[in-house]
Design a protein around this motif. Sequence first.
Motif, PDB file in Angstrom:
ATOM      1  N   ALA A 555      -5.406   7.475  57.674  1.00 14.13           N
ATOM      2  CA  ALA A 555      -4.149   6.618  57.808  1.00 14.13           C
ATOM      3  C   ALA A 555      -3.069   7.421  58.184  1.00 14.13           C
ATOM      4  O   ALA A 555      -2.019   6.836  58.427  1.00 14.13           O
ATOM      5  CB  ALA A 555      -4.063   5.709  57.053  1.00 14.13           C
ATOM      6  N   THR A 556      -2.833   9.063  57.659  1.00 13.35           N
ATOM      7  CA  THR A 556      -1.520   9.413  57.836  1.00 13.35           C
ATOM      8  C   THR A 556      -1.875  10.747  58.513  1.00 13.35           C
ATOM      9  O   THR A 556      -2.633  11.536  58.448  1.00 13.35           O
ATOM     10  CB  THR A 556      -1.192   9.724  56.407  1.00 13.35           C
ATOM     11  N   VAL A 557      -1.025  11.068  59.570  1.00 14.51           N
ATOM     12  CA  VAL A 557      -1.034  12.274  60.678  1.00 14.51           C
ATOM     13  C   VAL A 557       0.175  12.991  60.387  1.00 14.51           C
ATOM     14  O   VAL A 557       1.342  12.616  60.126  1.00 14.51           O
ATOM     15  CB  VAL A 557      -1.227  11.743  61.959  1.00 14.51           C
ATOM     16  N   ILE A 558      -0.007  14.363  60.384  1.00 16.58           N
ATOM     17  CA  ILE A 558       0.814  15.601  60.194  1.00 16.58           C
ATOM     18  C   ILE A 558       1.162  16.306  61.236  1.00 16.58           C
ATOM     19  O   ILE A 558       0.114  16.725  62.091  1.00 16.58           O
ATOM     20  CB  ILE A 558       0.737  16.529  59.073  1.00 16.58           C
ATOM     21  N   GLY A 573      -3.397  17.591  61.707  1.00 11.32           N
ATOM     22  CA  GLY A 573      -4.702  16.764  61.231  1.00 11.32           C
ATOM     23  C   GLY A 573      -4.375  15.293  60.461  1.00 11.32           C
ATOM     24  O   GLY A 573      -2.900  15.181  60.417  1.00 11.32           O
ATOM     25  N   THR A 574      -5.058  14.849  59.642  1.00  5.39           N
ATOM     26  CA  THR A 574      -4.804  13.658  58.752  1.00  5.39           C
ATOM     27  C   THR A 574      -4.962  13.905  57.298  1.00  5.39           C
ATOM     28  O   THR A 574      -5.495  14.836  57.092  1.00  5.39           O
ATOM     29  CB  THR A 574      -6.041  12.522  59.279  1.00  5.39           C
ATOM     30  N   LEU A 575      -4.167  13.315  56.613  1.00  8.88           N
ATOM     31  CA  LEU A 575      -4.048  13.238  55.373  1.00  8.88           C
ATOM     32  C   LEU A 575      -4.754  12.197  54.569  1.00  8.88           C
ATOM     33  O   LEU A 575      -4.195  11.144  54.822  1.00  8.88           O
ATOM     34  CB  LEU A 575      -2.550  13.625  55.050  1.00  8.88           C
ATOM     35  N   ASP A 576      -5.596  12.336  53.720  1.00  9.74           N
ATOM     36  CA  ASP A 576      -6.059  11.267  53.013  1.00  9.74           C
ATOM     37  C   ASP A 576      -5.168  11.073  51.803  1.00  9.74           C
ATOM     38  O   ASP A 576      -5.384  11.738  50.765  1.00  9.74           O
ATOM     39  CB  ASP A 576      -7.566  11.610  52.473  1.00  9.74           C
ATOM     40  N   LEU A 577      -4.449   9.945  51.726  1.00  9.53           N
ATOM     41  CA  LEU A 577      -3.750   9.401  50.430  1.00  9.53           C
ATOM     42  C   LEU A 577      -4.330   8.755  49.601  1.00  9.53           C
ATOM     43  O   LEU A 577      -3.799   8.301  48.611  1.00  9.53           O
ATOM     44  CB  LEU A 577      -2.187   8.848  50.967  1.00  9.53           C
ATOM     45  N   GLY A 582      -3.572   0.469  51.922  1.00 13.68           N
ATOM     46  CA  GLY A 582      -2.693   0.835  53.262  1.00 13.68           C
ATOM     47  C   GLY A 582      -1.740   1.884  53.140  1.00 13.68           C
ATOM     48  O   GLY A 582      -1.301   2.116  51.931  1.00 13.68           O
ATOM     49  N   VAL A 583      -1.224   2.501  54.239  1.00 14.30           N
ATOM     50  CA  VAL A 583      -0.263   3.210  54.470  1.00 14.30           C
ATOM     51  C   VAL A 583       0.754   2.692  55.354  1.00 14.30           C
ATOM     52  O   VAL A 583       0.394   2.649  56.366  1.00 14.30           O
ATOM     53  CB  VAL A 583      -0.585   4.656  54.513  1.00 14.30           C
ATOM     54  N   GLN A 608       5.573   0.683  46.053  1.00 14.47           N
ATOM     55  CA  GLN A 608       6.132   2.212  46.621  1.00 14.47           C
ATOM     56  C   GLN A 608       4.997   3.131  45.796  1.00 14.47           C
ATOM     57  O   GLN A 608       4.701   3.168  44.496  1.00 14.47           O
ATOM     58  CB  GLN A 608       7.350   2.462  45.894  1.00 14.47           C
ATOM     59  N   ARG A 609       4.245   3.871  46.508  1.00 12.02           N
ATOM     60  CA  ARG A 609       3.431   4.909  45.965  1.00 12.02           C
ATOM     61  C   ARG A 609       3.816   6.375  46.276  1.00 12.02           C
ATOM     62  O   ARG A 609       4.366   6.516  47.296  1.00 12.02           O
ATOM     63  CB  ARG A 609       1.957   4.574  46.648  1.00 12.02           C
ATOM     64  N   TRP A 610       3.056   7.295  45.544  1.00  7.55           N
ATOM     65  CA  TRP A 610       3.509   8.732  45.867  1.00  7.55           C
ATOM     66  C   TRP A 610       2.624   9.467  45.086  1.00  7.55           C
ATOM     67  O   TRP A 610       1.734   9.144  44.572  1.00  7.55           O
ATOM     68  CB  TRP A 610       4.754   8.975  45.239  1.00  7.55           C
ATOM     69  N   THR A 611       2.368  10.707  45.751  1.00  3.94           N
ATOM     70  CA  THR A 611       1.826  11.832  45.031  1.00  3.94           C
ATOM     71  C   THR A 611       2.263  13.114  45.217  1.00  3.94           C
ATOM     72  O   THR A 611       3.337  13.018  46.038  1.00  3.94           O
ATOM     73  CB  THR A 611       0.294  11.734  45.711  1.00  3.94           C
ATOM     74  N   THR A 612       1.647  14.326  45.119  1.00  4.83           N
ATOM     75  CA  THR A 612       2.211  15.450  45.162  1.00  4.83           C
ATOM     76  C   THR A 612       1.152  16.355  46.056  1.00  4.83           C
ATOM     77  O   THR A 612      -0.030  16.159  45.461  1.00  4.83           O
ATOM     78  CB  THR A 612       2.986  16.364  44.101  1.00  4.83           C
TER      79      THR A 612
END
Length: 626
Positions: A555-558, A573-577, A582-583, A608-612
């Motif tokens: 769902a997230t592309v860089i 590519g894509t990032l699996d959060l 959903g994102v 609101q969600r987050w990670t590092t």
Amino acid sequence: MTARRIDRPAIGRRWLKFTSGFARPLLLLAAAVALSGATSAAEPVAPAPAGAAYLFVYFTENTIDGEKLRFAISDGNNALQWKTLNDGRPMLQSNEGTRGLRDPFIMRSAEGDRFFLLATDLSAARTGWGDATRHGSQYLEIWESTDLIHWGKQRHVRVNLPAAGMTWAPEATYDPTIGAYVVYWTSTLYKDAAHMVEDGEGPQILTATTRDFRTFTTPTPWFKAADVPGAVRAKGMIDATVMKDRGLYYRFTKISDARACASSDILAQVSPSLRTDGASGQWKILDRCIGRRAGTPEVEGPTAFVANPGDTSGFKYFLWVDDYGGAGYIPLATNALDGKIAWTYPRDFHLPPSPRHGTVLSITAAERERIEAHWRSTTPEGADVTARWVVPPVLASGTQLPVPVGFAATWRADGQALRDDVLTNRDAAARVVRLEGRLTRADGTTLTKSFTVRVLSSGARQLEAYARTPTGAHDANQPTVARSVHLTLSGADGRMTPLNDDYGVLFAKGDYTGVDRVALRGVADPSLFHFADGALGVIATRIDMAGKPDPAETATVIFRSDIARAGDFEELGTLDLRSADGVAQPHAIWDSAARRYLVSWTDGNAQQRWTTVANLARTEWQVLSV
């Protein structure tokens, strides 16, 4: 909350029932209704609930980030003391029209079952002010909510006349005599199709009516400078706001007096009838030159409201005015609306940083508790503060540094103390700064963090990323173009110009589904950031051509630019959060102190969600809060 049907006044049309982004179905009218001349009496279904706090919605400045909507909540039942929500970050942004939001207005529905939010479709940051009154938007931006936390899909609704040059500062007041909302805004009207010849009245207030904020009657002039003795007709008027108290309507508007006032200022009028026009004589002048007499500079954007019962500030009525060339909103207050009103400029008040034209809504104790609980659950606590307190590696000169809610901050740049938490660069070239910050809680505990920041010169150009909404499969703005990353760059005059003629710059890779078969993919909510080495990056939600987001794992592309050729990008590519809900609206910031990327997003429940992440190319993970 138990679902219930709200029966609005009967108007000879059947109800339509459809599913929206809200927790329960909405009931809407099947067709537009002509309301002009309606005489049937219709009282609100639900009386206004007892207020125990306030909610404030506002924008902050003439920048791309400033032209997004922020919210604050009162500190208890006191209209002079405020706390920001979402750490002062924007909570609503526009993906339609000019993509700028200003002058937000919020109100509770007459039935009490939902809230409406209106805003001006104007981006001074992107287009400047040159044609803003001649070729501005004829649309309003509209949202609905049932809980003041989750907002439905943005509606981009055309409401104005073809002769109108702009649609500014929309507000609405419910009129129980027709069972509908009277909506009003500022427009300059023109005699010719090219909008070169004004009608001679200057900016004026137009009005229309609606029952659902989806369909509106044809607008008509409501109020103009020619209706006010002593006003300068050619300069017109802007920013009308209405407050109802004890059966009377109090209207406050910015006008220019021919004499007796040092600048354009606020006029106060009162009438027993809301919809009567300015020429009727029913709007009696109560006061004028309000701001100057109270001790303010030139102001605009008034918003007026009645204090809640038991408001601890000690005042009964408030008139906030926008010091648009300075600090933003200034609250004026009084205890009586009779005669020449004695407005007080309070000495002790605490508003959010740099609030501009917005509105204040009275809310109940239960609503306050629910809102605070929601945003408290998304506010960093304890060790989370260290991870989420990040200064981006590249900053524009004049950027205000972040301070988490509940902390006081002190900053030092290259060993020198900073004033007002603002980092500036007066040099002709960018410079690298070693930034040290210290946060202090009310209990005296502290934490420190150091960042390496490149501060751009004051003349640096601005780049923005966005995606568009398709208009049709056979249009130039068809889905594959609209759902790409668009970039716009500021010029020497500060105006934003789309690159590649607004036909998109970065296109997401599709998914192979078979021999010579590819499922096309697009993007939504693209956001720019800098990689650790200074390369430009884009993070976005990956969607299909119908606008549906990908499953969580893709769902997230860089995207990343070439460090030597900033205009050349590649998709990493894509990032699996790992977000099951959903994102949307993903953002990334390189944390030079922790040497990790902070990635944040909003899930399908508006949380609101987050990670590092250690490396966005390899997607190494350290999950902290998902």
